[in-house]
Design a protein around this motif. Structure first.
Motif, mmCIF file in Angstrom:
data_model
loop_
_atom_site.group_PDB
_atom_site.id
_atom_site.type_symbol
_atom_site.label_atom_id
_atom_site.label_comp_id
_atom_site.label_asym_id
_atom_site.label_seq_id
_atom_site.Cartn_x
_atom_site.Cartn_y
_atom_site.Cartn_z
ATOM 1 N N GLY A 80 3.094 0.994 -3.348
ATOM 2 C CA GLY A 80 1.671 1.200 -3.107
ATOM 3 C C GLY A 80 0.789 0.119 -3.699
ATOM 4 N N MET A 81 1.391 -0.851 -4.379
ATOM 5 C CA MET A 81 0.623 -1.933 -4.992
ATOM 6 C C MET A 81 0.311 -3.075 -4.022
ATOM 7 S SD MET A 81 -0.260 -1.356 -8.076
ATOM 8 C CE MET A 81 0.070 -0.190 -9.394
ATOM 9 N N LEU A 82 0.841 -3.007 -2.808
ATOM 10 C CA LEU A 82 0.512 -4.017 -1.801
ATOM 11 C C LEU A 82 -0.662 -3.485 -0.978
ATOM 12 C CD1 LEU A 82 1.048 -6.688 -0.445
ATOM 13 C CD2 LEU A 82 2.868 -5.617 0.894
ATOM 14 N N LEU A 83 -1.815 -4.116 -1.122
ATOM 15 C CA LEU A 83 -3.062 -3.604 -0.555
ATOM 16 C C LEU A 83 -3.517 -4.419 0.654
ATOM 17 C CD1 LEU A 83 -5.039 -3.083 -3.896
ATOM 18 C CD2 LEU A 83 -3.362 -1.562 -2.816
ATOM 19 N N SER B 239 -13.274 -1.486 2.947
ATOM 20 C CA SER B 239 -12.447 -0.708 2.027
ATOM 21 C C SER B 239 -11.102 -1.384 1.826
ATOM 22 C CB SER B 239 -12.255 0.720 2.555
ATOM 23 O OG SER B 239 -11.650 0.705 3.834
ATOM 24 N N VAL B 240 -10.353 -0.841 0.883
ATOM 25 C CA VAL B 240 -9.017 -1.346 0.566
ATOM 26 C C VAL B 240 -8.078 -0.152 0.488
ATOM 27 C CG1 VAL B 240 -7.597 -2.413 -1.220
ATOM 28 C CG2 VAL B 240 -9.814 -3.397 -0.661
ATOM 29 N N ARG B 241 -6.920 -0.272 1.137
ATOM 30 C CA ARG B 241 -5.895 0.768 1.080
ATOM 31 C C ARG B 241 -4.528 0.117 0.971
ATOM 32 N NH1 ARG B 241 -6.536 6.137 2.422
ATOM 33 N NH2 ARG B 241 -8.677 6.741 2.931
ATOM 34 N N SER B 242 -3.562 0.907 0.550
ATOM 35 C CA SER B 242 -2.205 0.378 0.472
ATOM 36 C C SER B 242 -1.635 0.196 1.876
ATOM 37 C CB SER B 242 -1.305 1.318 -0.330
ATOM 38 O OG SER B 242 -1.023 2.496 0.406
ATOM 39 N N LEU B 243 -0.739 -0.756 1.996
ATOM 40 C CA LEU B 243 -0.042 -0.963 3.265
ATOM 41 C C LEU B 243 0.698 0.309 3.667
ATOM 42 C CD1 LEU B 243 0.985 -2.824 5.556
ATOM 43 C CD2 LEU B 243 2.863 -3.481 4.029
ATOM 44 N N ARG B 244 1.249 1.018 2.698
ATOM 45 C CA ARG B 244 1.965 2.269 2.985
ATOM 46 C C ARG B 244 1.050 3.287 3.660
ATOM 47 N NH1 ARG B 244 6.645 3.968 0.425
ATOM 48 N NH2 ARG B 244 5.768 6.025 0.010
ATOM 49 N N ASP B 245 -0.172 3.413 3.167
ATOM 50 C CA ASP B 245 -1.135 4.327 3.772
ATOM 51 C C ASP B 245 -1.401 3.951 5.228
ATOM 52 O OD1 ASP B 245 -1.546 6.067 1.694
ATOM 53 O OD2 ASP B 245 -3.662 5.595 1.423
ATOM 54 N N LYS C 32 6.215 -14.861 -3.268
ATOM 55 C CA LYS C 32 7.648 -14.583 -3.188
ATOM 56 C C LYS C 32 7.920 -13.129 -3.566
ATOM 57 C CE LYS C 32 9.012 -19.344 -4.182
ATOM 58 N NZ LYS C 32 9.382 -19.586 -2.777
ATOM 59 N N ALA C 33 8.968 -12.575 -2.985
ATOM 60 C CA ALA C 33 9.283 -11.164 -3.195
ATOM 61 C C ALA C 33 9.560 -10.849 -4.665
ATOM 62 C CB ALA C 33 10.474 -10.759 -2.330
ATOM 63 N N ASP C 34 10.254 -11.753 -5.360
ATOM 64 C CA ASP C 34 10.556 -11.509 -6.775
ATOM 65 C C ASP C 34 9.274 -11.431 -7.597
ATOM 66 O OD1 ASP C 34 13.294 -11.359 -6.458
ATOM 67 O OD2 ASP C 34 13.623 -13.496 -6.843
ATOM 68 N N ALA D 94 3.237 -9.267 5.452
ATOM 69 C CA ALA D 94 3.041 -8.236 4.431
ATOM 70 C C ALA D 94 4.084 -7.135 4.593
ATOM 71 C CB ALA D 94 1.631 -7.658 4.532
ATOM 72 N N ARG D 95 4.360 -6.767 5.823
ATOM 73 C CA ARG D 95 5.389 -5.748 6.076
ATOM 74 C C ARG D 95 6.757 -6.223 5.594
ATOM 75 N NH1 ARG D 95 4.955 -2.825 11.838
ATOM 76 N NH2 ARG D 95 6.563 -1.643 10.748
ATOM 77 N N GLN D 96 7.063 -7.489 5.873
ATOM 78 C CA GLN D 96 8.349 -8.036 5.436
ATOM 79 C C GLN D 96 8.434 -8.094 3.913
ATOM 80 O OE1 GLN D 96 10.986 -8.640 7.384
ATOM 81 N NE2 GLN D 96 9.718 -7.836 9.048
ATOM 82 N N LEU D 97 7.325 -8.452 3.277
ATOM 83 C CA LEU D 97 7.307 -8.501 1.818
ATOM 84 C C LEU D 97 7.530 -7.107 1.239
ATOM 85 C CD1 LEU D 97 6.814 -10.198 -0.762
ATOM 86 C CD2 LEU D 97 4.395 -9.569 -0.570
ATOM 87 N N SER D 98 6.910 -6.108 1.839
ATOM 88 C CA SER D 98 7.080 -4.731 1.373
ATOM 89 C C SER D 98 8.544 -4.301 1.471
ATOM 90 C CB SER D 98 6.192 -3.796 2.195
ATOM 91 O OG SER D 98 6.321 -2.462 1.753
ATOM 92 N N LYS D 99 9.199 -4.668 2.566
ATOM 93 C CA LYS D 99 10.619 -4.337 2.727
ATOM 94 C C LYS D 99 11.467 -5.043 1.676
ATOM 95 C CE LYS D 99 10.384 -3.522 7.725
ATOM 96 N NZ LYS D 99 10.819 -4.019 9.061
ATOM 97 N N ALA D 100 11.115 -6.296 1.378
ATOM 98 C CA ALA D 100 11.867 -7.052 0.376
ATOM 99 C C ALA D 100 11.698 -6.444 -1.013
ATOM 100 C CB ALA D 100 11.411 -8.511 0.374
ATOM 101 N N VAL D 101 10.486 -6.000 -1.327
ATOM 102 C CA VAL D 101 10.248 -5.343 -2.614
ATOM 103 C C VAL D 101 11.021 -4.024 -2.677
ATOM 104 C CG1 VAL D 101 8.502 -4.219 -4.046
ATOM 105 C CG2 VAL D 101 8.011 -6.434 -3.000
ATOM 106 N N ALA D 102 11.021 -3.287 -1.571
ATOM 107 C CA ALA D 102 11.750 -2.018 -1.525
ATOM 108 C C ALA D 102 13.239 -2.226 -1.783
ATOM 109 C CB ALA D 102 11.541 -1.341 -0.174
ATOM 110 N N SER D 103 13.791 -3.297 -1.230
ATOM 111 C CA SER D 103 15.222 -3.563 -1.440
ATOM 112 C C SER D 103 15.509 -3.867 -2.901
ATOM 113 C CB SER D 103 15.679 -4.726 -0.554
ATOM 114 O OG SER D 103 15.147 -5.961 -1.006
#
Length: 244
Positions: free
Chosen positions: A103-106, A138-144, A39-41, A62-71
C-alpha cells in the motif's frame, strides 16, 4: 470523518492532495516522489521503512514494480506454529504486513478521478463508482485503484453461480463469490429446518439466496457494512428471492 491530506516535497516546494484509503490506512508520514528509474530493491526497502512512493512514471511500470515488491515480500520465510489459533494469527499478521508494504505505492488522481500518468487506463467510471467524486486532486494506493477497477469488471460482467443458475453482480468492497465450494455446500447439505435461516456477514447475499431457493421460508441476512446490504438487496431483487 475529518479529511486527511498527503504532503510531500516536489520541485523544491511542498505539495499536498487529499488522502484516500479504502482500508482507512493512515496517511504515510513520509512520501517521496518516484518514477521509472526506481529499482524494486529500493522500493521494497523504503516501503518496509514506512516511506511511501508517489508515482510519477508509467502506470504499467508501477504495476510491474508492485509485483516485484510483492515477490520480495513472499520470499521471506514465514513463521509457523503447530497451534491452529496461533498459526491463524501469524497468517493474518503476515497478510496485514504484506498489504501495508504494498500500500506504500501511491498513485495521483486528478479532481475528476482521471489518472495523470502515461499508459494509465481510463478508469474514471470505476473509480467514481468506488470512491465518489471529491472535486479535488487526491492520492490513493495502487492497490486501491486496481481493486476498484477489478470490482467494476466483476460488477459489470457478473459472476455465474451454478447453484442459482444466475449471475450475481458484486459491487466494490463486497467479496466476489468466485469460490464455489462453500456455495455448493449450502446448496446440497441437509437442512435441519426450512422454517428460518440466518446469513451473518452476508456480503453479496448469495448464500441467503441459495437458502431461499431451497425453500427456507424466512431467510434473514445481515451485514455491518451498508455497501454489502445494498448488494444483498440487488441480489434479492435480481433473483426474485424473499430475503430480509
Amino acid at each position: 470523518m475529518t479529511e486527511q491530506f498527503a504532503v510531500w516535497t516536489e520541485n523544491d516546494a511542498e505539495q499536498s492532495a487529499r488522502w484516500g484509503s479504502t482500508s482507512n490506512a493512515p496517511v504515510p508520514k513520509r512520501i517521496v516522489v518516484a518514477d521509472d528509474t526506481m529499482k524494486a530493491d529500493d522500493a521494497y526497502r523504503l516501503a518496509c521503512e514506512g516511506t511511501a512512493l508517489l508515482w510519477r512514471g508509467d502506470f504499467q511500470n508501477a504495476r510491474q514494480l508492485s509485483k516485484a515488491v510483492a515477490s520480495r515480500i513472499d520470499r521471506k520465510p514465514r513463521r509457523a506454529s503447530e497451534d491452529p489459533a496461533k498459526a491463524f494469527h501469524l497468517h493474518r499478521q503476515t497478510q496485514g504486513r504484506r498489504a501495508q508494504i504494498l500500500g506504500m505505492l501511491l498513485i495521483p488522481l486528478d479532481a475528476d478521478l482521471s489518472i495523470p500518468l502515461r499508459r494509465a487506463p481510463d478508469a474514471q467510471v470505476a473509480l467514481t463508482e468506488a470512491f465518489g467524486i471529491t472535486g479535488e486532486p487526491s492520492v490513493r494506493s495502487l492497490r486501491d485503484i486496481l481493486g476498484a477497477i477489478g470490482a467494476h469488471e466483476w460488477h459489470r460482467k457478473g459472476v455465474f453461480i451454478e447453484a442459482l443458475d444466475a449471475r450475481v453482480h458484486p459491487a466494490f468492497g463486497v467479496f466476489s463469490p468466485v469460490r464455489g465450494e462453500y456455495v455448493d455446500l449450502v446448496a446440497s447439505a441437509p437442512l435441519p429446518s426450512t422454517e428460518s435461516a440466518f446469513d451473518i456477514g452476508t456480503g453479496t447475499g448469495v448464500l441467503a439466496a441459495v437458502l431461499a431457493q431451497r425453500g427456507v421460508k424466512a431467510v434473514t441476512a445481515t451485514d455491518q457494512d451498508p455497501g454489502h446490504c445494498n448488494a444483498l438487496v440487488a441480489t434479492s431483487r435480481g433473483l426474485a428471492t424473499a430475503i430480509r
